[in-house]
Design a protein around this motif. Structure first.
Motif, PDB file in Angstrom:
ATOM      1  N   UNK A   1       9.526  10.699  -0.592  1.00 37.03           N
ATOM      2  CA  UNK A   1       9.107   9.448   0.020  1.00 37.03           C
ATOM      3  C   UNK A   1       9.952   8.310  -0.499  1.00 37.03           C
ATOM      4  N   UNK A   2       9.301   7.228  -0.894  1.00 36.06           N
ATOM      5  CA  UNK A   2      10.020   6.060  -1.397  1.00 36.06           C
ATOM      6  C   UNK A   2       9.916   5.985  -2.918  1.00 36.06           C
ATOM      7  N   UNK A   3      10.988   5.521  -3.517  1.00 33.92           N
ATOM      8  CA  UNK A   3      11.030   5.335  -4.976  1.00 33.92           C
ATOM      9  C   UNK A   3      10.669   3.881  -5.267  1.00 33.92           C
TER      10      UNK A   3
ATOM     11  N   UNK B   1       1.041  14.873  -9.181  1.00 34.41           N
ATOM     12  CA  UNK B   1       1.988  15.974  -8.999  1.00 34.41           C
ATOM     13  C   UNK B   1       3.399  15.480  -9.336  1.00 34.41           C
ATOM     14  N   UNK B   2       4.264  16.388  -9.792  1.00 35.86           N
ATOM     15  CA  UNK B   2       5.627  16.031 -10.191  1.00 35.86           C
ATOM     16  C   UNK B   2       6.333  15.285  -9.063  1.00 35.86           C
ATOM     17  N   UNK B   3       6.099  15.709  -7.832  1.00 40.56           N
ATOM     18  CA  UNK B   3       6.748  15.094  -6.680  1.00 40.56           C
ATOM     19  C   UNK B   3       6.394  13.610  -6.580  1.00 40.56           C
ATOM     20  N   UNK B   4       5.139  13.285  -6.860  1.00 44.58           N
ATOM     21  CA  UNK B   4       4.703  11.891  -6.788  1.00 44.58           C
ATOM     22  C   UNK B   4       5.211  11.092  -7.993  1.00 44.58           C
ATOM     23  N   UNK B   5       5.117  11.679  -9.173  1.00 42.38           N
ATOM     24  CA  UNK B   5       5.543  10.980 -10.387  1.00 42.38           C
ATOM     25  C   UNK B   5       7.019  10.588 -10.323  1.00 42.38           C
ATOM     26  N   UNK B   6       7.826  11.407  -9.665  1.00 45.34           N
ATOM     27  CA  UNK B   6       9.256  11.121  -9.554  1.00 45.34           C
ATOM     28  C   UNK B   6       9.504   9.816  -8.821  1.00 45.34           C
ATOM     29  N   UNK B   7       8.551   9.391  -8.000  1.00 45.41           N
ATOM     30  CA  UNK B   7       8.742   8.183  -7.211  1.00 45.41           C
ATOM     31  C   UNK B   7       8.177   6.920  -7.807  1.00 45.41           C
ATOM     32  N   UNK B   8       7.415   7.020  -8.921  1.00 50.62           N
ATOM     33  CA  UNK B   8       6.783   5.809  -9.440  1.00 50.62           C
ATOM     34  C   UNK B   8       6.735   5.699 -10.962  1.00 50.62           C
ATOM     35  N   UNK B   9       7.251   6.669 -11.679  1.00 52.73           N
ATOM     36  CA  UNK B   9       7.078   6.685 -13.125  1.00 52.73           C
ATOM     37  C   UNK B   9       7.876   5.606 -13.848  1.00 52.73           C
TER      38      UNK B   9
ATOM     39  N   UNK C   1       0.839  -1.190   0.000  1.00 53.66           N
ATOM     40  CA  UNK C   1       0.000   0.000   0.000  1.00 53.66           C
ATOM     41  C   UNK C   1       0.877   1.244   0.000  1.00 53.66           C
ATOM     42  N   UNK C   2       0.622   2.132  -0.962  1.00 49.57           N
ATOM     43  CA  UNK C   2       1.341   3.390  -1.037  1.00 49.57           C
ATOM     44  C   UNK C   2       0.391   4.558  -0.909  1.00 49.57           C
ATOM     45  N   UNK C   3       0.934   5.751  -0.926  1.00 46.86           N
ATOM     46  CA  UNK C   3       0.106   6.946  -0.805  1.00 46.86           C
ATOM     47  C   UNK C   3       0.856   8.147  -1.352  1.00 46.86           C
ATOM     48  N   UNK C   4       0.095   9.141  -1.771  1.00 47.22           N
ATOM     49  CA  UNK C   4       0.703  10.391  -2.201  1.00 47.22           C
ATOM     50  C   UNK C   4       1.076  11.208  -0.973  1.00 47.22           C
ATOM     51  N   UNK C   5       1.899  12.226  -1.177  1.00 49.60           N
ATOM     52  CA  UNK C   5       2.287  13.069  -0.046  1.00 49.60           C
ATOM     53  C   UNK C   5       1.071  13.776   0.533  1.00 49.60           C
ATOM     54  N   UNK C   6       0.131  14.181  -0.328  1.00 51.16           N
ATOM     55  CA  UNK C   6      -1.066  14.872   0.151  1.00 51.16           C
ATOM     56  C   UNK C   6      -1.866  13.975   1.089  1.00 51.16           C
ATOM     57  N   UNK C   7      -1.963  12.691   0.756  1.00 50.03           N
ATOM     58  CA  UNK C   7      -2.701  11.756   1.603  1.00 50.03           C
ATOM     59  C   UNK C   7      -1.990  11.549   2.936  1.00 50.03           C
TER      60      UNK C   7
END
Length: 311
Positions: free
Chosen positions: A248-250, A264-272, A226-232
């Motif tokens: 967070x975690x990559x 958001x760019x911040x989230x995409x950097x960790x899972x793209x 289970x993962x989550x965005x920074x906003x969550x």
């Protein structure tokens, strides 16, 4: 070039984060693994590290000062061993990011952070600008200190090796810090950074109870982390050890399901770098759809229960 690799371990077992670092290190030269710990767990971890394919020798530093992997104690140990090695590599994890900068400072060299490929003996690529650009960097330092983004390298085979284990003299307690206690969350699901499937939820899930109600059953059906965005995470839906993103975690699983995440760019950097990205969002203009392999424009409160029920 002789390469020293920091082995992360727990309970006598080598953590998976170490395996891609061995792969990266092998591209530079002969790999020597360093296990720092105390007691039977450290010995068991050293024996496990000796079976990793590509490891030529294991150095075991057994001392009570290393029982809890305190960076202030391990960094001087690494520096004392660097006279015989040309590079020090560590996983780009919480532990690795804590130890490597201290080693670099003590050696008075520049650290190269989160490499994604090895282009030459001292040339590497690494992401910049939240992963929107890839920089090729070349070091001119005599010694290399590097952290490795594990999702960018294949994992070395944990079995098949037959390295020797050699004990090294430990430096002991540096007296700069002390271990007080550990409050670790228990999770029966796969580790987020090594899971093959990840289900992540965003701020659209409204609150912690809703997050639990919609995300967890789907993750359980898929055997997913289970993962989550920074906003969550910031909104208190779930603890920050589940955060995926630049801060967070990559992760790079085979399947990544983003539920109610705008992208958001911040989230995409960790899972793209995930192999297959599935996005569920009612906003058809959400940035997440720009990188998603499969996009479903729908209300998550209807789509997720239906998807869960059909699995």
């Amino acid at each position: 070039m002789s390469v020293l690799v920091l082995v992360e371990h727990e309970g006598g077992a080598v953590k998976e984060a170490t395996l891609p670092v061995v792969t990266a290190a092998a591209a530079l030269g002969p790999v020597v693994a360093l296990v720092a710990g105390d007691g039977a767990d450290a010995r068991a971890a050293a024996d496990a590290a000796a079976t990793i394919a590509g490891v030529e020798k294991v150095l075991l530093a057994a001392d009570a000062a290393y029982a809890n992997q305190l960076a202030e104690n391990i960094a001087p140990l690494v520096v004392s061993l660097m006279a015989e090695h040309d590079a020090f590599l560590a996983p780009a994890t919480t532990t690795g990011k804590n130890i490597a900068p201290r080693v670099a400072a003590l050696l008075d060299v520049m650290q190269i952070s989160e490499i994604t490929s090895v282009e030459g003996p001292k040339t590497f690529t690494r992401p910049i600008y939240a992963g929107n650009a890839i920089a090729t960097v070349e070091s001119r330092d005599a010694k290399l200190v590097i952290t490795v983004r594990g999702t960018s390298f294949a994992k070395a085979d944990a079995a098949g090796g037959s390295a020797s284990v050699e004990e090294v003299t430990a430096g002991g307690d540096a007296g700069l810090s002390s271990f007080v206690s550990l409050e670790a969350s228990k999770n029966e699901r796969p580790e987020l950074t090594s899971a093959g499937v990840v289900v992540s939820g965003g701020r659209a899930l409204k609150d912690a109870e809703t997050f639990e109600q919609y995300i967890v059953p789907l993750a359980d059906k898929l055997g997913a982390a289970v993962g989550a965005s920074r906003a969550a995470v910031d909104a208190g839906y779930i603890s920050n050890d589940h955060q995926v993103g630049q801060t967070g975690k990559i992760v790079a699983p085979e399947l990544y399901i983003a539920v109610g995440i705008s992208g958001a760019i911040q989230h995409l950097a960790g899972m793209k770098d995930s192999k297959l990205i599935v996005a569920i969002n009612k906003d058809e203009d959400a940035p997440i759809f720009q990188i998603a392999d499969i996009g479903l424009v729908a209300d998550l409160f209807e789509a997720v229960p239906e998807l869960t029920g059909k699995i």
